[in-house]
Scaffold this active site. Sequence first.
Site, mmCIF file in Angstrom:
data_model
loop_
_atom_site.group_PDB
_atom_site.id
_atom_site.type_symbol
_atom_site.label_atom_id
_atom_site.label_comp_id
_atom_site.label_asym_id
_atom_site.label_seq_id
_atom_site.Cartn_x
_atom_site.Cartn_y
_atom_site.Cartn_z
ATOM 1 N N ASP A 1 -75.834 -66.687 93.257
ATOM 2 C CA ASP A 1 -75.420 -66.383 91.893
ATOM 3 C C ASP A 1 -76.253 -65.217 91.394
ATOM 4 O OD1 ASP A 1 -73.469 -68.352 91.742
ATOM 5 O OD2 ASP A 1 -74.837 -69.847 90.924
ATOM 6 N N ASP B 1 -67.192 -67.246 90.705
ATOM 7 C CA ASP B 1 -67.103 -68.264 89.646
ATOM 8 C C ASP B 1 -66.275 -67.755 88.472
ATOM 9 O OD1 ASP B 1 -68.877 -69.859 91.148
ATOM 10 O OD2 ASP B 1 -70.619 -69.150 90.038
#
Length: 172
Positions: free
Chosen positions: A112, A130
Site C-alpha cells: 500500500d 484498492d
Amino acid sequence: MPVMFLVSAFVAALDLLIKYFVSHGMTVGQSIPVIPGILRLTYVQNRGAAFGSFSDSRWVFLVLSAAMILLLTNFIAFKKGYARMVYISLALMLGGGIGNMVDRLALGYVIDYVDFYPVKAWIWVFNLADAAICIGVAVFVVYLLFFEKKAKETGKKAFFEDSPKPKDGNGR
C-alpha cells in the site's frame, strides 16, 4: 468486450508499476509528500484485507480473490447486452483484484502506498488497486440505484430481473 479487459490490464499494470517503484525506492514506513498537507506516498506492507483488517489470512484472501477474478472475467467475457456502466464497474474491480492478488501470490502481502491525510480521522494507507475496486463498486451501486430501470426500458439486460409472478391454481 476486449476494451474492458484493457481497462482491467491498465489498472493492474499501473498499480504494480507504482508498487515496484515504492518497494524498490523506499523503506517500509517511509513517507514522501506528494501534495503537502493532503497526500503522501507511504510504504506499507498490508498482510490483511481492506485497510489491514483480518491480517495473516493470506490463503482465505487468495481463494476469495481467485473466485472473484474468475466470476468477473466470466461475466465480462460471456455476458452480453448489459449497460456499458456495468462492464466498466466490473473491469475496475477486476483490475484492482488482479493487482492485489499478484502481490499476495508473489510477496505474501499487499503493498500500500496512498496516504491521504487532510482528515485526521483517516488513518489508512491504500493503493490504486484498492481505489479501483472501491470506485468500481461505487459505479455499480450508482448504476443499480439510478440507471438500471432506464437500461431495462431501452432494451438492455437488467442485472436484477423482476421475478416471475406465481401462477394460481388454474395455471394462470
